[in-house]
Design a protein around this motif. Sequence first.
Motif, PDB file in Angstrom:
ATOM      1  N   ALA A  41      31.599 -17.111 -48.428  1.00 43.88           N
ATOM      2  CA  ALA A  41      32.559 -16.992 -49.539  1.00 43.88           C
ATOM      3  C   ALA A  41      33.872 -16.329 -49.151  1.00 43.88           C
ATOM      4  N   PHE A  42      33.943 -15.762 -47.956  1.00 42.32           N
ATOM      5  CA  PHE A  42      35.032 -14.849 -47.618  1.00 42.32           C
ATOM      6  C   PHE A  42      36.427 -15.412 -47.881  1.00 42.32           C
ATOM      7  N   ALA A 126      37.101  -8.469 -50.067  1.00 41.07           N
ATOM      8  CA  ALA A 126      38.160  -9.255 -49.428  1.00 41.07           C
ATOM      9  C   ALA A 126      38.908  -8.435 -48.395  1.00 41.07           C
ATOM     10  N   ASN A 127      38.700  -7.121 -48.401  1.00 42.75           N
ATOM     11  CA  ASN A 127      39.323  -6.238 -47.421  1.00 42.75           C
ATOM     12  C   ASN A 127      38.337  -6.005 -46.286  1.00 42.75           C
ATOM     13  N   PRO A 128      38.537  -6.621 -45.095  1.00 45.81           N
ATOM     14  CA  PRO A 128      37.562  -6.504 -44.015  1.00 45.81           C
ATOM     15  C   PRO A 128      37.430  -5.102 -43.456  1.00 45.81           C
ATOM     16  N   THR A 132      32.463  -4.487 -43.117  1.00 46.87           N
ATOM     17  CA  THR A 132      32.505  -5.093 -41.797  1.00 46.87           C
ATOM     18  C   THR A 132      31.706  -6.383 -41.787  1.00 46.87           C
ATOM     19  N   LEU A 133      32.390  -7.484 -41.561  1.00 49.59           N
ATOM     20  CA  LEU A 133      31.742  -8.785 -41.514  1.00 49.59           C
ATOM     21  C   LEU A 133      31.202  -9.010 -40.111  1.00 49.59           C
ATOM     22  N   GLY A 261      36.547 -23.202 -43.844  1.00 48.31           N
ATOM     23  CA  GLY A 261      37.344 -22.009 -44.101  1.00 48.31           C
ATOM     24  C   GLY A 261      37.763 -21.306 -42.823  1.00 48.31           C
ATOM     25  N   ASP A 262      38.844 -20.541 -42.915  1.00 49.10           N
ATOM     26  CA  ASP A 262      39.411 -19.818 -41.777  1.00 49.10           C
ATOM     27  C   ASP A 262      38.359 -18.976 -41.067  1.00 49.10           C
ATOM     28  N   ARG A 263      37.670 -18.101 -41.808  1.00 48.80           N
ATOM     29  CA  ARG A 263      36.718 -17.175 -41.202  1.00 48.80           C
ATOM     30  C   ARG A 263      35.524 -17.908 -40.583  1.00 48.80           C
TER      31      ARG A 263
END
Length: 406
Positions: A41-42, A126-128, A132-133, A261-263
């Motif tokens: 979902a990021f 939404a703030n990495p 921590t992803l 998605g980007d991530r």
Amino acid sequence: MPNVRPQPPASELRKHVATVHVSGELSLLERKIVNVLLLNAFDELLTSKTHSLPVGILCTMLGFDSKNTDALKKALLKIMSTPISFDLLHEGGKSEWAASPLLSHAGIRNGVCSYEYSDWLARKLANPDIYTLININVQRQFSGGYALALYENCLRFKRTGSTGWIPVETWRRLLGADASMYDEFKHFSSEVIKKAVKEVNLVSNILVTPEYKREARRVAEIRFLVAENPQKSVYDGGDEDDQDKIRASDSFRRLTALGIGDRLAITWIQQEPARALQTAIYVEEKARKNQISGSPGGYARSIFENGNNLEVSPQERLQEEKLAAARSAEEKKKTVEAAADARARETTAAIKALPNTERRKLAAKYLADGGKGMSYQSETGTFKDVLERTAYTAWLRATISARIKA
């Protein structure tokens, strides 16, 4: 448009970042699900309320038996009932506490898991720098929930080298070790800390070393020294420079063009770069032949995550090479045409800006070089006859264009 990472608000704790902890104990499966759902979902946390992921892909990313849907449903229920707390330290030492369920909704229908975050939590996640992803390839290596939790909470400190001193009770919450047996530190140390440290150092891309601070003979605070594990660098997520290089790659361009998605595209390229590119090429070919019933992005995810064979026939490979050559030729043609248009506009502007004295000088040079000028009007430096004017204009543009190049 380049991807811009959101930065942490200046009011939050700048050295250790905001402490994120889960109140209550999550199992290893539940922790892994939290990370996989967030990864999926990021890129749309701030733009979409509901997110979805096919159960088959979810289970593949978890390394979990997709037929055991009852266990998956129980894990989702536990995640929905587990709050996540943010302890923020503001300037001036004033603290603020806030909490939210990890998921506000989850459901499985027709083989697809759909889920939602609260608006408040979506903005936080939404703030990495707050959450921590982790690399999903790293996550698959863990067999213990405490070890995965320790890894998550230490990874963000790899650059600074230390988590800083944190009270034992906070570490218990961070790791989900809330059972009463861990009230006695020796049990917490032997069953949680030591085992988790051993597993993190064995399977992940960081090395952690615990240090203890005592007060009145009892351990009051723990800090973990954090260093890169050179033996496991293959799992490293990379820094911002590495990710910028990935975003500039052909693989990333093609994957995102398909709807990845980007991530997620970055994660694929970090984990299996060759397969990521093969997936893009394979799905592009299927899309060109109208052989995809759903979205190209969804099809690409199922292909990449399910380990499908990506072998392309010699005919398909030849066709892909022809298409690539055609795309390259078309891009070069567009580049040349764009440059020619720019030069033409610049030449036109330069001619319009010529003073009359210069116009007469140029016309005189044209005639001296053998140009036809029976209709030449010296007072204006122009030619009345259409054919003569056309020939002169061509000469004039070539002359001015050569001046500009010089």
